[in-house]
Design a protein around this motif. Structure first.
Motif, PDB file in Angstrom:
ATOM      1  N   ALA A 102       0.476  11.629   3.987  1.00  0.00           N
ATOM      2  CA  ALA A 102      -0.943  11.892   3.781  1.00  0.00           C
ATOM      3  C   ALA A 102      -1.507  12.420   5.090  1.00  0.00           C
ATOM      4  O   ALA A 102      -1.075  12.001   6.171  1.00  0.00           O
ATOM      5  CB  ALA A 102      -1.686  10.630   3.347  1.00  0.00           C
ATOM      6  N   TYR A 120      -6.463  11.402  -6.439  1.00  0.00           N
ATOM      7  CA  TYR A 120      -6.944  11.670  -5.080  1.00  0.00           C
ATOM      8  C   TYR A 120      -7.926  10.586  -4.647  1.00  0.00           C
ATOM      9  O   TYR A 120      -7.852  10.063  -3.531  1.00  0.00           O
ATOM     10  CB  TYR A 120      -7.590  13.051  -5.045  1.00  0.00           C
ATOM     11  N   GLN A 153      -8.170   7.488  -5.801  1.00  0.00           N
ATOM     12  CA  GLN A 153      -7.467   6.208  -5.652  1.00  0.00           C
ATOM     13  C   GLN A 153      -6.715   6.139  -4.329  1.00  0.00           C
ATOM     14  O   GLN A 153      -6.809   5.146  -3.598  1.00  0.00           O
ATOM     15  CB  GLN A 153      -6.494   6.022  -6.819  1.00  0.00           C
ATOM     16  N   SER A 154      -5.958   7.178  -4.027  1.00  0.00           N
ATOM     17  CA  SER A 154      -5.151   7.163  -2.805  1.00  0.00           C
ATOM     18  C   SER A 154      -6.020   7.255  -1.561  1.00  0.00           C
ATOM     19  O   SER A 154      -5.772   6.556  -0.568  1.00  0.00           O
ATOM     20  CB  SER A 154      -4.122   8.295  -2.828  1.00  0.00           C
ATOM     21  N   SER A 155      -7.058   8.088  -1.597  1.00  0.00           N
ATOM     22  CA  SER A 155      -7.891   8.240  -0.400  1.00  0.00           C
ATOM     23  C   SER A 155      -8.692   6.967  -0.120  1.00  0.00           C
ATOM     24  O   SER A 155      -8.876   6.585   1.038  1.00  0.00           O
ATOM     25  CB  SER A 155      -8.826   9.444  -0.536  1.00  0.00           C
ATOM     26  N   GLU A 192       2.051   1.698  -3.511  1.00  0.00           N
ATOM     27  CA  GLU A 192       0.985   2.192  -4.383  1.00  0.00           C
ATOM     28  C   GLU A 192       0.757   3.686  -4.176  1.00  0.00           C
ATOM     29  O   GLU A 192       0.569   4.435  -5.148  1.00  0.00           O
ATOM     30  CB  GLU A 192      -0.296   1.406  -4.143  1.00  0.00           C
ATOM     31  N   CYS A 193       0.773   4.147  -2.936  1.00  0.00           N
ATOM     32  CA  CYS A 193       0.622   5.579  -2.668  1.00  0.00           C
ATOM     33  C   CYS A 193       1.760   6.366  -3.299  1.00  0.00           C
ATOM     34  O   CYS A 193       1.552   7.442  -3.879  1.00  0.00           O
ATOM     35  CB  CYS A 193       0.579   5.833  -1.162  1.00  0.00           C
ATOM     36  N   GLU A 202       0.826  -1.209   0.000  1.00  0.00           N
ATOM     37  CA  GLU A 202       0.000   0.000   0.000  1.00  0.00           C
ATOM     38  C   GLU A 202       0.860   1.259   0.000  1.00  0.00           C
ATOM     39  O   GLU A 202       0.531   2.257  -0.662  1.00  0.00           O
ATOM     40  CB  GLU A 202      -0.928  -0.016   1.210  1.00  0.00           C
ATOM     41  N   ILE A 211       1.225   6.516  -7.076  1.00  0.00           N
ATOM     42  CA  ILE A 211       0.200   7.510  -7.421  1.00  0.00           C
ATOM     43  C   ILE A 211       0.785   8.920  -7.347  1.00  0.00           C
ATOM     44  O   ILE A 211       0.589   9.743  -8.249  1.00  0.00           O
ATOM     45  CB  ILE A 211      -1.008   7.371  -6.469  1.00  0.00           C
ATOM     46  N   ILE A 221      -2.653  13.418   0.045  1.00  0.00           N
ATOM     47  CA  ILE A 221      -1.203  13.296  -0.008  1.00  0.00           C
ATOM     48  C   ILE A 221      -0.575  14.673  -0.202  1.00  0.00           C
ATOM     49  O   ILE A 221      -0.994  15.450  -1.070  1.00  0.00           O
ATOM     50  CB  ILE A 221      -0.765  12.353  -1.143  1.00  0.00           C
TER      51      ILE A 221
END
Length: 220
Positions: free
Chosen positions: A166, A49, A51-53, A15-16, A12, A19, A80
């Motif tokens: 984030a 935004y 996707q990450s949130s 992935e962040c 994770e 992004i 982020i």
């Protein structure tokens, strides 16, 4: 009244970071134009935004420790942000209420989720003033620090590398921090000692927990 959580898996975190590396950022003052000491950048792409949130919100949702510490009713979608050399966020207090669409969130707790290795940058510590204590946090990627929103805090200037985090804000079902702390301690005792207790006494402890939450807590 602060808590460090191991929130994200390595996948994770990666992935962040992916992004963030592929999305545009803008001046962070777009969301707080009156604070002249806010010098950072924040994610500015709606798809990135979302996707990450969503990823970060799912991590909060599976964290039992987070639920037992924060008693969350509402969580702002995490955003982020990043800091390059010379960037900082001077001492400030978070807004008491945030607009989330048609709803308003009362900021009882603030949270910073660290997304890159502390060795990747110098400076950039989160500095929180809790009473007479000056606390500084610079955590490994995937860890989060949750602390009261009604405190002065700042991000120390970054002098090398990039700080990637984030941030989010949480409305608690238990607004009073003393009440929230007592309920958390009771939950900890029940979790650690419950199986060793006589069943009747454990049931009485659970009744106390439920009744205090019933009297102190707000409806969601």
């Amino acid at each position: 009244m602060y808590r460090i959580l191991e929130l994200l898996t390595d996948a994770e975190v990666a992935e962040c970071r992916r992004i963030a590396a592929n999305a545009p950022f803008v001046d962070g003052r777009i969301t707080n134009p009156h604070n002249k000491t806010k010098i950072n950048e924040q994610l500015h792409d709606q798809q990135a935004y979302q996707q990450s949130s969503q990823l970060l919100m799912a991590a909060f949702g599976r964290s039992e420790e987070f639920r037992e510490f924060a008693f969350p009713v509402m969580i702002a979608p995490p955003l982020i942000t990043r800091y390059h050399p010379g960037m900082r966020y001077g001492a400030h207090a978070d807004a008491a209420f945030l607009n989330l669409g048609n709803a308003q969130l009362r900021s009882d707790l603030s949270c910073t989720i660290f997304l890159n290795d502390p060795k990747d940058y110098d400076g950039g510590e989160l500095h929180v003033r809790l009473g007479d204590a000056d606390l500084k946090f610079k955590l490994p990627p995937g860890e989060a620090i949750i602390y009261p929103s009604d405190t002065l805090h700042q991000v120390v200037p970054v002098t090398r590398g990039e700080r990637l985090v984030a941030i989010t804000f949480i409305q608690s079902r238990v607004a009073n921090p003393f009440h929230r702390s007592m309920l958390f301690e009771l939950n900890e005792v029940a979790a650690l000692e419950g199986l060793k207790m006589d069943q009747e006494n454990f049931s009485r402890l659970q009744l106390v927990q439920a009744n205090l939450l019933r009297y102190w807590g707000e409806k969601p």
